[in-house]
Design an enzyme around this catalytic site. Structure first.
Site, PDB file in Angstrom:
ATOM      1  N   ASP A  38       3.138   6.178  24.247  1.00 30.35           N
ATOM      2  CA  ASP A  38       2.519   4.896  23.900  1.00 30.35           C
ATOM      3  C   ASP A  38       2.191   4.776  22.414  1.00 30.35           C
ATOM      4  OD1 ASP A  38       0.426   6.635  23.640  1.00 30.35           O
ATOM      5  OD2 ASP A  38      -0.931   5.585  25.011  1.00 30.35           O
ATOM      6  N   GLY A  39       2.586   5.775  21.618  1.00 32.10           N
ATOM      7  CA  GLY A  39       2.375   5.710  20.180  1.00 32.10           C
ATOM      8  C   GLY A  39       1.152   6.440  19.678  1.00 32.10           C
ATOM      9  N   HIS A 129      -6.271  -1.938 -10.163  1.00 33.72           N
ATOM     10  CA  HIS A 129      -6.128  -3.094 -11.053  1.00 33.72           C
ATOM     11  C   HIS A 129      -7.507  -3.512 -11.567  1.00 33.72           C
ATOM     12  CE1 HIS A 129      -1.995  -3.121 -10.011  1.00 33.72           C
ATOM     13  NE2 HIS A 129      -2.174  -3.554  -8.780  1.00 33.72           N
ATOM     14  N   ASP A 171       4.721  -4.075 -17.365  1.00 33.01           N
ATOM     15  CA  ASP A 171       3.609  -5.025 -17.439  1.00 33.01           C
ATOM     16  C   ASP A 171       2.385  -4.320 -18.000  1.00 33.01           C
ATOM     17  OD1 ASP A 171       2.522  -3.491 -15.313  1.00 33.01           O
ATOM     18  OD2 ASP A 171       3.458  -4.795 -13.835  1.00 33.01           O
ATOM     19  N   LYS A 194       5.033  -9.325 -16.570  1.00 28.47           N
ATOM     20  CA  LYS A 194       5.691  -9.493 -15.274  1.00 28.47           C
ATOM     21  C   LYS A 194       5.199 -10.758 -14.588  1.00 28.47           C
ATOM     22  CE  LYS A 194       4.585  -6.622 -11.941  1.00 28.47           C
ATOM     23  NZ  LYS A 194       4.537  -5.349 -11.169  1.00 28.47           N
ATOM     24  N   ASP A 221       6.875   3.671 -14.674  1.00 32.35           N
ATOM     25  CA  ASP A 221       5.968   2.867 -13.854  1.00 32.35           C
ATOM     26  C   ASP A 221       5.308   3.775 -12.831  1.00 32.35           C
ATOM     27  OD1 ASP A 221       4.619   0.594 -13.146  1.00 32.35           O
ATOM     28  OD2 ASP A 221       6.349  -0.477 -12.330  1.00 32.35           O
TER      29      ASP A 221
END
Length: 297
Positions: A38-39, A129, A171, A194, A221
């Site tokens: 079932d994961g 960020h 960027d 960017k 990057d």
């Protein structure tokens, strides 16, 4: 006495965990994972050590976050008094604000989640960020933010990078990484602008009069995923007259289809740090991380 007395890794990043354990001169243990039909995940770990490092990059993070939660619970129950999560790639950092109504601040949610499980954190080039430090993510927990710049600069030095090479970032967010690669090599640093209109719709513009004509360009990057940012940046560099273009990324998240595009764009395979296991790995991080772990909080 070593600060940490063992490293615990997971199957997909077992090599990285072993390299770190070797650098720390401590034992390494790899978790057993079982996935039920079932994961659901089952995590098995050997007996815990007193001060444990848990090593796992959080690319494709959702199942990994649950498994980290289970692993931390096992180690605590078995007597570990200190748990440090080394996540060279830390997930959910980009969503650090509500950009549209109804969205979560995923960075805060995941930071709080992991902060309840671990006592200390070490990450490499987290995708921050507006959040400036990891301490703002893992509030009240000591955290170390490492840069991949040293590994990139060392590889360029070993390769005999040309003295007129220009280190280019796509960027302003890449500016600290670009500067940190360029400065110790005495090279020119430059960043573009960017414009992102969608996950795979990106345009990078380089400054007017950028001094690239006839000079080798090295694009760096923090994360390479779809590759679109790098492809656009490389095209802009070539349009400005760059003699050649190489690409380095700290975290390689791109698949085989994107790797093929790098070849078709004439860029070859980017070189990446080995925090996220990937065919492009060429830049080791184990010693950098081990030195950070040996430092006092």
């Amino acid at each position: 006495m070593a600060r940490y007395t063992g490293v615990y890794g997971f199957p997909e990043s077992a090599d990285g965990a072993r390299r770190l354990a070797e650098a720390l001169n401590v034992p390494c243990h790899i978790a057993e994972l079982h996935r039920f039909p079932d994961g659901e995940s089952l995590v098995r770990l050997p007996e815990a050590v007193e001060r444990a490092v848990v090593y796992r990059s959080l690319d494709r993070p959702n199942d990994k976050l649950v498994e980290l939660t289970l692993a931390a619970s096992v180690l605590r129950r078995q007597g570990a008094t200190e748990l440090c999560l080394v996540a060279p790639y830390m997930a959910y950092m980009r969503q650090d604000a509500v950009f549209r109504p109804g969205e979560p601040v995923s960075q805060a949610v995941v930071g709080d989640w992991l902060g309840r499980l671990f006592d200390r954190f070490v990450c490499v080039e987290p995708h921050l960020h507006r959040t400036h430090t990891l301490d703002e993510v893992f509030v009240g927990r000591p955290s170390i933010c490492l840069s991949g710049a040293g590994a990139i600069a060392e590889r360029l030095r070993r390769d005999g990078v040309a003295p007129d090479a220009v280190i280019v970032g796509p960027d302003e967010e890449a500016a600290p990484l670009v500067e940190a690669v360029a400065a110790p090599l005495g090279l020119t640093a430059l960043v573009g602008r960017k414009e992102r209109r969608g996950d795979r719709d990106v345009t990078v513009t380089l400054p007017a009069g950028a001094p690239l004509a006839g000079r080798p360009v090295v694009i760096v990057d923090d994360v390479i995923s779809s590759g679109e940012t790098i492809f656009s940046c490389a095209r802009a560099a070539r349009a400005t007259g760059a003699a050649s273009v190489r690409v380095f990324g700290v975290h390689a998240l791109f698949d085989a289809a994107v790797a093929a595009r790098f070849q078709s764009e004439g860029l070859g395979m980017p070189l990446s740090c080995d925090g996220v296991p990937h065919p492009s790995n060429a830049l080791p991080l184990a010693r950098l991380i081990a030195d950070a772990l040996a430092a006092p909080c």
